[in-house]
Write a protein that holds these residues in place. Structure first.
Motif, short mmCIF file in Angstrom:
data_model
loop_
_atom_site.label_atom_id
_atom_site.label_comp_id
_atom_site.label_asym_id
_atom_site.label_seq_id
_atom_site.Cartn_x
_atom_site.Cartn_y
_atom_site.Cartn_z
N ASN A 123 4.06 -49.62 31.76
CA ASN A 123 5.10 -49.81 30.75
C ASN A 123 6.46 -49.30 31.19
N GLY A 124 6.60 -49.00 32.48
CA GLY A 124 7.88 -48.58 33.03
C GLY A 124 8.35 -47.23 32.53
N LEU A 125 7.42 -46.37 32.14
CA LEU A 125 7.80 -45.04 31.68
C LEU A 125 7.78 -44.06 32.85
N VAL A 126 8.74 -43.16 32.87
CA VAL A 126 8.80 -42.13 33.90
C VAL A 126 8.34 -40.82 33.26
N LEU A 127 7.15 -40.40 33.65
CA LEU A 127 6.57 -39.22 33.01
C LEU A 127 7.42 -37.97 33.19
N ALA A 128 8.10 -37.88 34.30
CA ALA A 128 8.98 -36.72 34.53
C ALA A 128 10.10 -36.69 33.48
N ASP A 129 10.57 -37.86 33.10
CA ASP A 129 11.60 -37.92 32.05
C ASP A 129 11.02 -37.58 30.68
N GLU A 130 9.80 -37.99 30.45
CA GLU A 130 9.16 -37.77 29.15
C GLU A 130 8.75 -36.31 28.94
N PHE A 131 8.25 -35.66 30.00
CA PHE A 131 7.66 -34.33 29.85
C PHE A 131 8.45 -33.22 30.54
N GLY A 132 9.32 -33.56 31.45
CA GLY A 132 10.15 -32.56 32.10
C GLY A 132 9.47 -31.80 33.22
N THR A 133 8.29 -31.26 32.95
CA THR A 133 7.58 -30.49 33.97
C THR A 133 6.11 -30.92 34.03
N ARG A 134 5.49 -30.61 35.14
CA ARG A 134 4.06 -30.88 35.31
C ARG A 134 3.25 -30.08 34.30
N ASP A 135 3.68 -28.85 34.02
CA ASP A 135 2.99 -28.00 33.06
C ASP A 135 3.01 -28.61 31.66
N ASN A 136 4.16 -29.15 31.26
CA ASN A 136 4.25 -29.81 29.95
C ASN A 136 3.32 -31.02 29.89
N ALA A 176 0.54 -31.42 31.64
CA ALA A 176 -0.83 -30.90 31.61
C ALA A 176 -1.20 -30.45 30.19
N LYS A 177 -0.30 -29.78 29.51
CA LYS A 177 -0.54 -29.35 28.13
C LYS A 177 -0.74 -30.57 27.23
N PHE A 178 0.04 -31.61 27.45
CA PHE A 178 -0.10 -32.83 26.67
C PHE A 178 -1.47 -33.47 26.90
N VAL A 179 -1.89 -33.56 28.16
CA VAL A 179 -3.19 -34.17 28.48
C VAL A 179 -4.31 -33.41 27.77
N ILE A 180 -4.26 -32.10 27.80
CA ILE A 180 -5.28 -31.28 27.13
C ILE A 180 -5.26 -31.53 25.63
N SER A 181 -4.09 -31.44 25.01
CA SER A 181 -3.97 -31.64 23.56
C SER A 181 -4.38 -33.05 23.15
N THR A 193 -6.41 -35.06 24.67
CA THR A 193 -7.85 -35.23 24.84
C THR A 193 -8.61 -34.59 23.68
N ILE A 194 -8.26 -33.36 23.32
CA ILE A 194 -8.92 -32.69 22.19
C ILE A 194 -8.69 -33.47 20.91
N LYS A 195 -7.47 -33.91 20.68
CA LYS A 195 -7.14 -34.67 19.47
C LYS A 195 -7.97 -35.94 19.38
N ASN A 196 -8.07 -36.67 20.47
CA ASN A 196 -8.81 -37.92 20.45
C ASN A 196 -10.31 -37.71 20.30
N LEU A 197 -10.84 -36.64 20.87
CA LEU A 197 -12.26 -36.34 20.68
C LEU A 197 -12.56 -36.05 19.21
N THR A 198 -11.67 -35.31 18.54
CA THR A 198 -11.89 -35.02 17.12
C THR A 198 -11.73 -36.28 16.28
N GLU A 199 -10.81 -37.15 16.65
CA GLU A 199 -10.64 -38.41 15.92
C GLU A 199 -11.85 -39.34 16.08
N CYS A 200 -12.60 -39.13 17.16
CA CYS A 200 -13.82 -39.92 17.39
C CYS A 200 -15.03 -39.30 16.68
#
Length: 78
Positions: free
Chosen positions: A18-31, A33-38, A40-47
């Motif tokens: 979709n032409g998104l630049v993740l560095a622009d969206e999240f700023g840092t690798r740590d941000n 990583a935190k998003f991926v964790i959150s 994943t947990i959110k989607n597991l609970t929604e399932c």
């Protein structure tokens, strides 16, 4: 960890498609990583997984109980 790596790959593939630049969206690798964790947990609970089960699935067995105990202890009056 395998689950997080798969979710990360799916998010990267989606961003690239979709032409998104993740560095622009999240700023840092740590941000990101935190998003991926959150995410994943959110989607597991929604399932239908309970929050403790989803948290332990992502963070490791017993992680939810440890977090809950630590928070409870911290919030108790001294």
């Amino acid at each position: 960890m395998d689950l997080l790596n798969k979710v990360q790959a799916l998010l990267i593939d989606h961003a690239n498609a979709n032409g998104l630049v993740l560095a622009d969206e999240f700023g840092t690798r740590d941000n990101f990583a935190k998003f991926v964790i959150s995410f994943t947990i959110k989607n597991l609970t929604e399932c239908g997984m309970s929050l403790p089960q989803a948290f332990d699935t992502v963070m490791g067995d017993g992680a939810y109980r440890k977090l809950a105990d630590d928070v409870w202890t911290t919030l108790q009056p001294q």
